[in-house]
Design a protein around this motif. Structure first.
Motif, PDB file in Angstrom:
ATOM      1  N   LEU A 151      71.893 -27.602   5.300  1.00 15.35           N
ATOM      2  CA  LEU A 151      71.476 -26.506   4.427  1.00 15.35           C
ATOM      3  C   LEU A 151      72.062 -25.170   4.858  1.00 15.35           C
ATOM      4  O   LEU A 151      71.720 -24.135   4.291  1.00 15.35           O
ATOM      5  N   ILE A 152      72.942 -25.183   5.848  1.00 19.99           N
ATOM      6  CA  ILE A 152      73.503 -23.944   6.388  1.00 19.99           C
ATOM      7  C   ILE A 152      74.919 -23.752   5.866  1.00 19.99           C
ATOM      8  O   ILE A 152      75.782 -24.618   6.040  1.00 19.99           O
ATOM      9  N   GLY A 153      75.151 -22.637   5.221  1.00 23.55           N
ATOM     10  CA  GLY A 153      76.460 -22.359   4.648  1.00 23.55           C
ATOM     11  C   GLY A 153      77.486 -21.975   5.693  1.00 23.55           C
ATOM     12  O   GLY A 153      77.152 -21.649   6.838  1.00 23.55           O
ATOM     13  N   PRO A 154      78.756 -22.000   5.320  1.00 27.41           N
ATOM     14  CA  PRO A 154      79.817 -21.606   6.250  1.00 27.41           C
ATOM     15  C   PRO A 154      79.808 -20.105   6.501  1.00 27.41           C
ATOM     16  O   PRO A 154      79.160 -19.335   5.784  1.00 27.41           O
ATOM     17  N   GLY A 155      80.548 -19.698   7.509  1.00 27.42           N
ATOM     18  CA  GLY A 155      80.683 -18.278   7.803  1.00 27.42           C
ATOM     19  C   GLY A 155      81.647 -17.609   6.839  1.00 27.42           C
ATOM     20  O   GLY A 155      82.260 -18.256   5.981  1.00 27.42           O
ATOM     21  N   PRO A 156      81.811 -16.294   6.969  1.00 27.32           N
ATOM     22  CA  PRO A 156      82.729 -15.571   6.079  1.00 27.32           C
ATOM     23  C   PRO A 156      84.186 -15.799   6.467  1.00 27.32           C
ATOM     24  O   PRO A 156      84.494 -16.121   7.620  1.00 27.32           O
ATOM     25  N   VAL A 157      85.072 -15.649   5.499  1.00 24.43           N
ATOM     26  CA  VAL A 157      86.500 -15.684   5.806  1.00 24.43           C
ATOM     27  C   VAL A 157      86.872 -14.381   6.506  1.00 24.43           C
ATOM     28  O   VAL A 157      86.091 -13.422   6.541  1.00 24.43           O
ATOM     29  N   SER A 158      88.065 -14.340   7.056  1.00 24.99           N
ATOM     30  CA  SER A 158      88.533 -13.129   7.727  1.00 24.99           C
ATOM     31  C   SER A 158      90.015 -12.939   7.441  1.00 24.99           C
ATOM     32  O   SER A 158      90.685 -13.831   6.913  1.00 24.99           O
ATOM     33  N   GLY A 159      90.510 -11.773   7.793  1.00 22.74           N
ATOM     34  CA  GLY A 159      91.948 -11.518   7.717  1.00 22.74           C
ATOM     35  C   GLY A 159      92.532 -11.531   6.324  1.00 22.74           C
ATOM     36  O   GLY A 159      93.691 -11.935   6.139  1.00 22.74           O
ATOM     37  N   VAL A 160      91.778 -11.089   5.316  1.00 18.97           N
ATOM     38  CA  VAL A 160      92.293 -11.098   3.942  1.00 18.97           C
ATOM     39  C   VAL A 160      93.396 -10.045   3.791  1.00 18.97           C
ATOM     40  O   VAL A 160      93.243  -8.901   4.228  1.00 18.97           O
ATOM     41  N   TYR A 161      94.498 -10.446   3.179  1.00 22.38           N
ATOM     42  CA  TYR A 161      95.547  -9.473   2.868  1.00 22.38           C
ATOM     43  C   TYR A 161      96.333  -9.943   1.651  1.00 22.38           C
ATOM     44  O   TYR A 161      96.216 -11.090   1.212  1.00 22.38           O
ATOM     45  N   VAL A 162      97.134  -9.036   1.096  1.00 20.84           N
ATOM     46  CA  VAL A 162      97.983  -9.322  -0.056  1.00 20.84           C
ATOM     47  C   VAL A 162      99.418  -9.458   0.433  1.00 20.84           C
ATOM     48  O   VAL A 162      99.896  -8.624   1.217  1.00 20.84           O
TER      49      VAL A 162
END
Length: 257
Positions: A151-162
């Motif tokens: 029931l535990i969701g994943p963590g957030p993503v990181s390092g987003v860029y274009v």
């Protein structure tokens, strides 16, 4: 020798677990069966398979029917809790005759896990294959633990860029990010959205990339300086992680004069 014993000794029944849920499950409604992830065999690390509370789970299996009694082979699936109490089951279902041991010939039955089960609850999966003329004798295979509630969701993503950086002159920008971490089930997919709001939409209102990859290309965007990219991970038990928002960023396709 009974048919069920002959089946058991001739070829152990094989199990494969396919977690299942439908779009309706994302809105908190009862899930229906749609294949999303296949886990094959009894190799180390395969089991338990992970699911939600009140989730529909598809159990796939192979067998050899009794050639002396065509049309009478039946199968069912039971879920047992830690005290071996039955907490979920299917009815007996007639299954096709023949040798169904090749992976492409495996049959399947859907069983629903109990609602309200706490995180990390484990269940045994019991598969029974019988000849209706000789029931209640059956060949049986048990996988323990077979399922575990996650029931535990994943963590957030990181390092987003274009790609190419921002501002960008590309009106279909490509976004790249680093993996989200998940404690057990593993990442199923990333959900994304590009809009003019600094606040991410609700989970199911975003677009499912149907991939655990780290690259996504937007549809065509109009020139503007108030674009935002939102992304969240979803694990194979259909839990969502927290959203991450990148922006505002500018799309400018007009060449300088």
């Amino acid at each position: 020798m009974s048919w069920s014993r002959r089946l058991w000794r001739t070829l152990p029944i094989a199990l494969v677990i396919v977690l299942a849920a439908a779009t309706a499950a994302f809105a908190g409604e009862a899930p229906t069966s749609v294949n999303v992830e296949q886990v094959t065999g009894f190799t180390a690390g395969v089991f338990p398979a992970y699911c939600g509370s009140g989730a529909t789970v598809q159990v796939k299996f192979g067998y050899i029917s009794n050639p002396d009694n065509p049309g009478t082979t039946e199968a069912r699936v039971l879920l047992l809790d830690g005290s071996d109490t039955e907490v979920g089951s299917t009815l007996w279902h007639t299954v096709p005759d023949g040798d169904k041991t090749a992976l492409g010939d495996w049959q399947s039955l859907n069983v629903v896990t109990p609602t309200g089960a706490p995180d990390a609850t484990q269940y045994k999966i019991v598969l029974q294959v019988a000849n209706s003329n000789s029931s209640p004798n059956w060949a049986e295979d048990i996988q323990a633990p077979g399922l575990e509630v996650d029931l535990i969701g994943p963590g957030p993503v990181s390092g987003v860029y274009v790609t190419g950086g921002v501002p960008t002159s590309d009106n279909t920008p490509q976004f790249i990010w680093s993996d989200a971490a998940d404690d057990r089930a593993g990442i199923r997919s990333y959900w994304v959205e590009v809009d003019h709001s600094p606040t991410a939409p609700a989970s199911a209102a975003m677009t499912d990339t149907m991939s655990d990859g780290h690259i996504w290309t937007s549809g065509a965007l109009a020139d503007g300086s108030d674009w935002y990219f939102h992304i969240r991970a979803q694990d194979k038990a259909f839990n969502y992680g927290d959203a991450v928002t990148f922006g505002p960023f500018t799309v400018d396709t007009v060449a300088p004069t």
